[in-house]
Design an enzyme around this catalytic site. Structure first.
Site, PDB file in Angstrom:
ATOM      1  N   THR A  25       0.814  -1.172  -0.035  1.00 38.82           N
ATOM      2  CA  THR A  25      -0.070  -0.050  -0.025  1.00 38.82           C
ATOM      3  C   THR A  25       0.838   1.445  -0.061  1.00 38.82           C
ATOM      4  O   THR A  25       1.706   1.502   0.902  1.00 38.82           O
ATOM      5  CB  THR A  25      -0.965   0.003   1.247  1.00 38.82           C
ATOM      6  OG1 THR A  25      -1.838  -1.100   1.105  1.00 38.82           O
ATOM      7  CG2 THR A  25      -1.751   1.247   1.399  1.00 38.82           C
ATOM      8  N   HIS A 179      -7.527 -11.059  -0.832  1.00 39.59           N
ATOM      9  CA  HIS A 179      -6.839 -10.411   0.456  1.00 39.59           C
ATOM     10  C   HIS A 179      -7.757 -11.087   1.482  1.00 39.59           C
ATOM     11  O   HIS A 179      -8.872 -10.380   1.784  1.00 39.59           O
ATOM     12  CB  HIS A 179      -6.979  -9.084   0.682  1.00 39.59           C
ATOM     13  CG  HIS A 179      -5.966  -8.510   1.604  1.00 39.59           C
ATOM     14  ND1 HIS A 179      -5.148  -9.283   2.419  1.00 39.59           N
ATOM     15  CD2 HIS A 179      -5.281  -7.346   1.661  1.00 39.59           C
ATOM     16  CE1 HIS A 179      -4.423  -8.635   3.118  1.00 39.59           C
ATOM     17  NE2 HIS A 179      -4.341  -7.371   2.851  1.00 39.59           N
ATOM     18  N   ASN A 182      -4.496 -10.360   7.429  1.00 42.93           N
ATOM     19  CA  ASN A 182      -4.103  -9.003   7.766  1.00 42.93           C
ATOM     20  C   ASN A 182      -5.316  -8.029   8.656  1.00 42.93           C
ATOM     21  O   ASN A 182      -5.153  -7.069   8.836  1.00 42.93           O
ATOM     22  CB  ASN A 182      -3.396  -8.142   6.857  1.00 42.93           C
ATOM     23  CG  ASN A 182      -2.040  -8.642   6.456  1.00 42.93           C
ATOM     24  OD1 ASN A 182      -1.503  -9.581   7.066  1.00 42.93           O
ATOM     25  ND2 ASN A 182      -1.403  -7.842   5.605  1.00 42.93           N
ATOM     26  N   TYR A 184      -8.365  -7.850   7.551  1.00 41.25           N
ATOM     27  CA  TYR A 184      -9.360  -7.249   6.805  1.00 41.25           C
ATOM     28  C   TYR A 184     -10.732  -8.014   7.022  1.00 41.25           C
ATOM     29  O   TYR A 184     -10.974  -9.033   7.788  1.00 41.25           O
ATOM     30  CB  TYR A 184      -8.814  -6.821   5.584  1.00 41.25           C
ATOM     31  CG  TYR A 184      -7.684  -5.937   5.740  1.00 41.25           C
ATOM     32  CD1 TYR A 184      -7.939  -4.446   6.217  1.00 41.25           C
ATOM     33  CD2 TYR A 184      -6.311  -6.061   5.255  1.00 41.25           C
ATOM     34  CE1 TYR A 184      -6.894  -3.628   6.295  1.00 41.25           C
ATOM     35  CE2 TYR A 184      -5.384  -5.258   5.497  1.00 41.25           C
ATOM     36  CZ  TYR A 184      -5.734  -3.993   6.022  1.00 41.25           C
ATOM     37  OH  TYR A 184      -4.835  -2.965   6.091  1.00 41.25           O
ATOM     38  N   ASN A 239      -3.646  -5.377  12.490  1.00 42.00           N
ATOM     39  CA  ASN A 239      -5.260  -4.768  12.806  1.00 42.00           C
ATOM     40  C   ASN A 239      -6.067  -5.514  13.672  1.00 42.00           C
ATOM     41  O   ASN A 239      -7.205  -5.752  13.411  1.00 42.00           O
ATOM     42  CB  ASN A 239      -5.785  -4.765  11.381  1.00 42.00           C
ATOM     43  CG  ASN A 239      -5.206  -3.584  10.223  1.00 42.00           C
ATOM     44  OD1 ASN A 239      -4.819  -2.745  10.651  1.00 42.00           O
ATOM     45  ND2 ASN A 239      -5.111  -4.194   9.186  1.00 42.00           N
TER      46      ASN A 239
END
Length: 371
Positions: A25, A179, A182, A184, A239
């Protein structure tokens, strides 16, 4: 004995070497549209066997950071088509990482200023990246999410399906990567620390993995299973991701993926961007057993490993058969010609951390290639 520089067939993807550019990112796509700088950035790194793009939102609701790209509007798709054309002209292969951040977002980034969505209304102890009115960036606490109603979930699955189809048919990508790592949205459904639902999407391992498999089937149906990969992070705390029993959870995931004919499985070992020996629960995660669960379920996709790999560690992993592909992240930021540098033992440049997120060409497209 295989080496990093040997070609590999990963599903329908014919790769010239086993060095993968990890998704990174960079927050340089205003209005969620990749621009001229993105075209240059990815073209410079086309010697990678495979480029996995920065995480790209499948919908406005799926966006969680300022100036990250999307796949849900015509301008975004046109911007990505310029990127894929440039990478292909340079002889590279590129897949886009499909992203819904779930609770890792901020009200100001959501449609109508609404709450981010999540499996459960549990606020993450995490931060996101926002842009101030003067154009400068700042990290801010994530907003309180709301729990998704069960009847909203099929719509998000459809968003993944539409994004996957558009990525391949309109934007010209060679494939897609889901994805599911992480912390999400998909990962939030998987883990008991973020999912306390009592319906068909919560509670048991079978229920918590239901959303993941629905997304995989939708995306593979749209893009082709041989052009679909998935990213997983069994023990990362990124996260605010947490689960006290990751081994049975992710072996169940691996077994379920085995029959789905995917191109590759992308595994973050340890804490994302941190210690490779990080563990959740009372014992270390057994990555060999995780991979074996996939292979025992007839999984034939390439095994892609990630997190803290240098040349020596990567060469050993490939030579010993523990990995088919190895992803490099920060090294690709500062070394657009990383493949050549690794092959010829050329000294590596160090990235400027101050330019990782946001900004312009500095620290993005101005790193030189080796003489």
């Amino acid at each position: 004995m295989a080496t990093l520089f040997d070609p590999l067939q990963a599903g329908d993807l014919a790769l010239s070497n086993r060095i993968v550019m990890a998704p990174l990112t960079r927050n340089r796509s205003p209005d969620a549209v990749p621009g001229d700088l993105s075209v240059t950035y990815y073209r410079q790194r086309a010697s990678a066997g495979l480029i996995v793009t920065e995480a790209t939102a499948i919908s406005h609701q799926g966006q969680g950071y300022a100036d990250v790209p999307g796949l849900y509007g015509p301008g975004q798709l046109a911007g990505w088509k310029r990127v894929t054309d440039a990478v292909h002209e340079a002889g590279g292969k590129i897949v886009v990482q499909l992203w819904h951040v779930g609770r890792i977002s901020h009200n100001s980034l959501q449609p109508g200023g609404g709450k981010p969505v999540a499996p459960s209304a549990i606020r993450a102890k995490s931060k996101t990246y926002l842009v101030r009115p003067d154009g400068s960036g700042e990290f801010a606490e994530t907003s309180e999410p709301r729990a998704l109603d069960a009847d909203e979930i099929p719509g998000i699955v459809d968003d993944f399906r539409r994004a996957a189809r558009a990525a391949v048919e309109v934007a010209g990508f060679d494939g897609v990567e889901i994805h599911a790592a992480n912390g999400y949205l998909i990962d939030q459904f998987l883990r008991s620390g973020s999912n306390n639902r009592t319906d068909d999407y919560g509670g048991s391992i079978e229920n918590r993995t239901r959303f993941l498999f629905e997304v995989v089937d939708a995306v593979a149906g749209a893009a082709g299973s041989g052009r679909t990969g998935i990213r997983l992070s069994p023990v990362t705390p990124a996260n605010d991701a947490s689960d006290p029993e990751p081994q049975p959870l992710f072996e169940h995931v691996a077994s379920g993926l085995g029959s789905r004919g995917l191109a590759y499985i992308h595994v973050i070992e340890g804490a994302t961007g941190g210690g490779r020996d990080f563990q959740q629960g009372d014992k270390p995660f057994d990555y060999a057993a995780f991979k074996a669960a996939y292979r025992n379920a007839r999984g034939r996709g390439a095994w892609l490993v990630n997190n803290g790999y240098d040349k020596d560690l990567a060469e050993k992993a490939v030579a010993e058969g523990r990995a088919d592909l190895v992803a490099f992240g920060k090294l690709f930021i500062a070394n657009p010609d990383l493949v050549r540098r690794l092959k010829d033992n050329v000294a590596l440049s160090a990235p400027d951390k101050a330019t990782f997120y946001g900004g312009g060409a500095r620290g993005y497209t101005d790193y030189p290639t080796a003489a």
